[in-house]
Design a protein around this motif. Structure first.
Motif, PDB file in Angstrom:
ATOM      1  N   ASP A 103       0.995  -0.939  -0.009  1.00  0.00           N
ATOM      2  CA  ASP A 103      -0.129   0.001  -0.047  1.00  0.00           C
ATOM      3  C   ASP A 103       0.935   1.362   0.184  1.00  0.00           C
ATOM      4  N   GLY A 104       0.657   2.140  -1.228  1.00  0.00           N
ATOM      5  CA  GLY A 104       1.645   3.313  -1.154  1.00  0.00           C
ATOM      6  C   GLY A 104       2.486   3.140  -2.572  1.00  0.00           C
ATOM      7  N   LEU A 105       1.802   2.461  -3.253  1.00  0.00           N
ATOM      8  CA  LEU A 105       2.591   2.219  -4.653  1.00  0.00           C
ATOM      9  C   LEU A 105       2.549   3.655  -5.576  1.00  0.00           C
ATOM     10  N   GLN A 106       1.369   4.079  -5.539  1.00  0.00           N
ATOM     11  CA  GLN A 106       1.029   5.071  -6.250  1.00  0.00           C
ATOM     12  C   GLN A 106       1.979   6.307  -5.534  1.00  0.00           C
ATOM     13  N   ARG A 107       1.869   6.391  -4.180  1.00  0.00           N
ATOM     14  CA  ARG A 107       2.550   7.808  -3.721  1.00  0.00           C
ATOM     15  C   ARG A 107       4.095   7.480  -3.841  1.00  0.00           C
ATOM     16  N   LEU A 108       4.735   6.388  -3.644  1.00  0.00           N
ATOM     17  CA  LEU A 108       6.299   6.310  -3.949  1.00  0.00           C
ATOM     18  C   LEU A 108       6.308   6.547  -5.609  1.00  0.00           C
ATOM     19  N   SER A 109       5.756   5.928  -6.294  1.00  0.00           N
ATOM     20  CA  SER A 109       5.877   6.224  -7.966  1.00  0.00           C
ATOM     21  C   SER A 109       5.861   7.741  -8.299  1.00  0.00           C
ATOM     22  N   THR A 110       4.843   8.416  -7.318  1.00  0.00           N
ATOM     23  CA  THR A 110       4.879  10.077  -7.468  1.00  0.00           C
ATOM     24  C   THR A 110       6.242  10.364  -7.165  1.00  0.00           C
ATOM     25  N   PHE A 111       6.686  10.087  -5.794  1.00  0.00           N
ATOM     26  CA  PHE A 111       7.829  10.765  -5.685  1.00  0.00           C
ATOM     27  C   PHE A 111       9.192  10.507  -6.491  1.00  0.00           C
ATOM     28  N   ASP A 112       9.006   9.379  -7.078  1.00  0.00           N
ATOM     29  CA  ASP A 112      10.207   8.801  -7.859  1.00  0.00           C
ATOM     30  C   ASP A 112      10.042   9.475  -9.197  1.00  0.00           C
ATOM     31  N   ARG A 113       8.692   9.908  -9.810  1.00  0.00           N
ATOM     32  CA  ARG A 113       8.736  10.611 -11.042  1.00  0.00           C
ATOM     33  C   ARG A 113       8.985  12.100 -10.855  1.00  0.00           C
ATOM     34  N   PHE A 114       8.623  12.573  -9.597  1.00  0.00           N
ATOM     35  CA  PHE A 114       8.811  13.973  -9.406  1.00  0.00           C
ATOM     36  C   PHE A 114      10.412  14.416  -9.175  1.00  0.00           C
ATOM     37  N   VAL A 115      10.959  13.518  -8.512  1.00  0.00           N
ATOM     38  CA  VAL A 115      12.464  13.741  -8.048  1.00  0.00           C
ATOM     39  C   VAL A 115      13.605  13.671  -9.209  1.00  0.00           C
TER      40      VAL A 115
END
Length: 370
Positions: A103-115
């Motif tokens: 749970d949290g895959l979308q959030r971690l993917s968002t951080f990864d994409r943004f950074v």
């Protein structure tokens, strides 16, 4: 019904029989001390570094498609910059120590994409942030993103398989995941690639009447069931289908390519044998001359897909009539029907249906060879 029309049956409404219910999610039967869940606090920078090293599994098949809109991703970044606390993240640890994001895959993917400057912020109400990439932020705001603390709850790899899946179902706050999707990530490797490849073959789709949804990975679950009952000794089955399917994937990940190729050939051979005998009624309870197609039966699939895997196509064609006659006798047996319909995952019923099917097949082929 013609084959063309059968292929057009709406897979969203067709039921599957003989699966057994999902295991009870009460968790009451598990000793409290076996549910090992620890918590850690890590920064976004640390987690992204581990993702790049492969220590966090962000599997495309498990994730399916990245479904958050740019607006929603931007709101997450805005929340971090405003120091709004984030919900916790749940991860499952595998046998190699890798972390599976539950749970949290979308959030971690968002951080990864943004950074990585793959996301341009869409925040019309924040003039200083709108339309900016990570590289456009001031060092102060960049540090605020990377230094953000994430609370991780990690489910230990030693937690019993069924308990792990029950926990995953409880904590997953995004798009609900099926158990096969969870297994697909937990045992990602040669085994899961094998399931995907076999489920995509036209022969598999034809033999199963296109009744298995690929979105939920139900099709891969059926391939998984074949592998489990074909590779593992039936006497080792212990009343836990989740554990049984996981054991097969673990074993398959250790097989060499030659063994996996042989497994594929046996699977395809059995699909061809079953389709040759029963056409559109393969793996379904039916009677001779029946026109209406019954629902796919998972327990019948188990015994027939493994049972006919060891016989050549020529052998099956030569005994087609005898096989069908004996099959219809078996499908008329009340105890056998009970074993593939009600409580089908209990050890007694699993063993009964396999024993009866093996006796039926050996009776046909031994009679021919004698």
């Amino acid at each position: 019904m013609s084959t063309e029309n059968i292929d057009k049956v709406n897979e969203d409404v067709e039921e599957i029989e003989g699966l057994g219910k999902d295991e009870d999610d009460s968790l009451g039967e598990y000793p409290i001390d076996t549910l090992l869940i620890r918590n850690e606090t890590r920064t976004v920078h640390d987690v992204l570094r581990r993702i790049d090293k492969g220590a966090f599994v962000m599997d495309p098949d498990f994730q399916r498609d990245f479904i958050w809109s740019d607006d929603k991703q931007s709101k997450l970044i805005e929340s971090v910059l405003m120091r709004i606390p984030l919900p916790v993240f749940y991860l499952g640890e595998d046998d190699q120590g890798r972390m599976i994001v539950v749970d949290g895959l979308q959030r971690l993917s968002t951080f990864d994409r943004f950074v990585k400057n793959k996301l341009r912020l869409k925040l019309s109400n924040q003039i200083d942030l709108d339309k900016k990439f990570f590289q456009d932020l001031s060092p102060k705001l960049q540090n605020r993103i990377e230094d953000c603390n994430l609370i991780l709850y990690i489910i230990d790899s030693k937690v019993p398989e069924r308990a792990r899946l029950d926990i995953f179902e409880r904590v997953n706050g995004g798009v609900p995941l099926t158990r096969q999707q969870m297994r697909n990530c937990l045992y990602n490797g040669k085994a899961t690639r094998f399931l995907k490849s076999e489920a995509e073959r036209e022969l598999f789709k034809k033999a199963t009447g296109r009744s298995l949804k690929n979105q939920s990975m139900r099709d891969r679950e059926f391939v998984n069931r074949f592998c489990a009952f074909h590779l593992l000794p039936i006497e080792d089955y212990k009343d836990d289908m989740d554990d049984w399917l996981a054991l097969a994937l673990k074993k398959m990940n250790k097989l060499n390519e030659e063994d996996l190729h042989s497994l594929s050939l046996q699977f395809q051979n059995s699909l061809q044998n079953n389709y040759c005998l029963f056409r559109d009624h393969a793996f379904r309870k039916h009677t001779p001359g029946q026109n209406r197609r019954s629902v796919l039966n998972a327990s019948l699939w188990d015994v027939m897909i493994t049972g006919l895997a060891k016989y050549s196509h020529d052998q099956v064609q030569s005994h087609a009539e005898q096989l069908k006659n004996q099959y219809y006798k078996l499908i008329n047996d009340e105890k056998f029907v009970w074993s593939i319909t009600y409580g089908p995952n209990s050890p007694d019923r699993v063993r009964h249906r396999f024993e009866e099917t093996q006796k039926m097949l050996e009776g046909v082929f031994n009679a021919y060879s004698s």
